[in-house]
Design a protein around this motif. Sequence first.
Motif, mmCIF file in Angstrom:
data_model
loop_
_atom_site.group_PDB
_atom_site.id
_atom_site.type_symbol
_atom_site.label_atom_id
_atom_site.label_comp_id
_atom_site.label_asym_id
_atom_site.label_seq_id
_atom_site.Cartn_x
_atom_site.Cartn_y
_atom_site.Cartn_z
ATOM 1 N N ASP A 1 47.753 44.639 40.879
ATOM 2 C CA ASP A 1 46.383 44.548 41.388
ATOM 3 C C ASP A 1 45.498 43.775 40.407
ATOM 4 N N ARG A 2 44.799 42.779 40.900
ATOM 5 C CA ARG A 2 43.933 41.942 40.062
ATOM 6 C C ARG A 2 42.941 42.778 39.257
ATOM 7 N N ARG A 3 42.484 43.864 39.818
ATOM 8 C CA ARG A 3 41.459 44.671 39.143
ATOM 9 C C ARG A 3 41.925 45.184 37.783
ATOM 10 N N ILE A 4 43.217 45.489 37.635
ATOM 11 C CA ILE A 4 43.684 45.990 36.338
ATOM 12 C C ILE A 4 43.581 44.908 35.264
ATOM 13 N N PHE A 5 43.782 43.656 35.667
ATOM 14 C CA PHE A 5 43.635 42.551 34.715
ATOM 15 C C PHE A 5 42.159 42.326 34.400
ATOM 16 N N GLU A 6 41.286 42.514 35.382
ATOM 17 C CA GLU A 6 39.845 42.430 35.138
ATOM 18 C C GLU A 6 39.412 43.514 34.156
ATOM 19 N N LEU A 7 39.915 44.722 34.340
ATOM 20 C CA LEU A 7 39.571 45.826 33.431
ATOM 21 C C LEU A 7 40.087 45.556 32.024
ATOM 22 N N GLY A 8 41.276 44.974 31.930
ATOM 23 C CA GLY A 8 41.810 44.623 30.612
ATOM 24 C C GLY A 8 40.943 43.601 29.903
ATOM 25 N N ALA A 9 40.502 42.591 30.642
ATOM 26 C CA ALA A 9 39.619 41.583 30.058
ATOM 27 C C ALA A 9 38.301 42.210 29.629
ATOM 28 N N GLY B 1 44.079 56.002 33.926
ATOM 29 C CA GLY B 1 43.029 56.591 34.738
ATOM 30 C C GLY B 1 42.130 55.580 35.398
ATOM 31 N N ALA B 2 42.491 54.299 35.343
ATOM 32 C CA ALA B 2 41.645 53.252 35.917
ATOM 33 C C ALA B 2 41.679 53.267 37.439
ATOM 34 N N GLY B 3 42.660 53.928 38.024
ATOM 35 C CA GLY B 3 42.734 54.011 39.487
ATOM 36 C C GLY B 3 43.412 52.822 40.145
ATOM 37 N N VAL B 4 43.889 51.884 39.357
ATOM 38 C CA VAL B 4 44.623 50.729 39.880
ATOM 39 C C VAL B 4 45.822 50.464 38.982
ATOM 40 N N ARG B 5 46.791 49.771 39.532
ATOM 41 C CA ARG B 5 47.999 49.441 38.780
ATOM 42 C C ARG B 5 48.345 47.979 38.985
ATOM 43 N N LYS B 6 49.126 47.427 38.045
ATOM 44 C CA LYS B 6 49.631 46.077 38.237
ATOM 45 C C LYS B 6 50.503 46.067 39.483
#
Length: 110
Positions: A38-46, A31-36
């Motif tokens: 995309d840099r944002r998914i790695f930011e959210l993971g961190a 539900g994060a609205g982005v997928r790999k």
Amino acid sequence: MQARLNRPTTFSPSCGRAWGSRALRPGGGCGAGVRKPDRRIFELGAEAAGRSLADGGWMIGDHPEYDIAGGAAAGLRTVWLRRGRPWPESLPIRPTRTADDCATAILDLL
């Protein structure tokens, strides 16, 4: 510089399960609205692990483009789970390390 592993988190194939603190499924985003990749998914993971990409880290995955190229583009070191497959020579990027399975990859990093 030696890596600090004071709060490791590995993201599981299913949402809601992780080794460590909090879970986020980078591939699906939960539900994060982005997928790999995309840099944002790695930011959210961190962020889910209480860190930032600037802290450094590792992306362990089996998809050359989404996991390895995406993680590297986000500034992460990478471990490719080869699972008996050769690395696609057409990709300009190479993983930092390779492993046959996730458990071996994690043990190698510890």
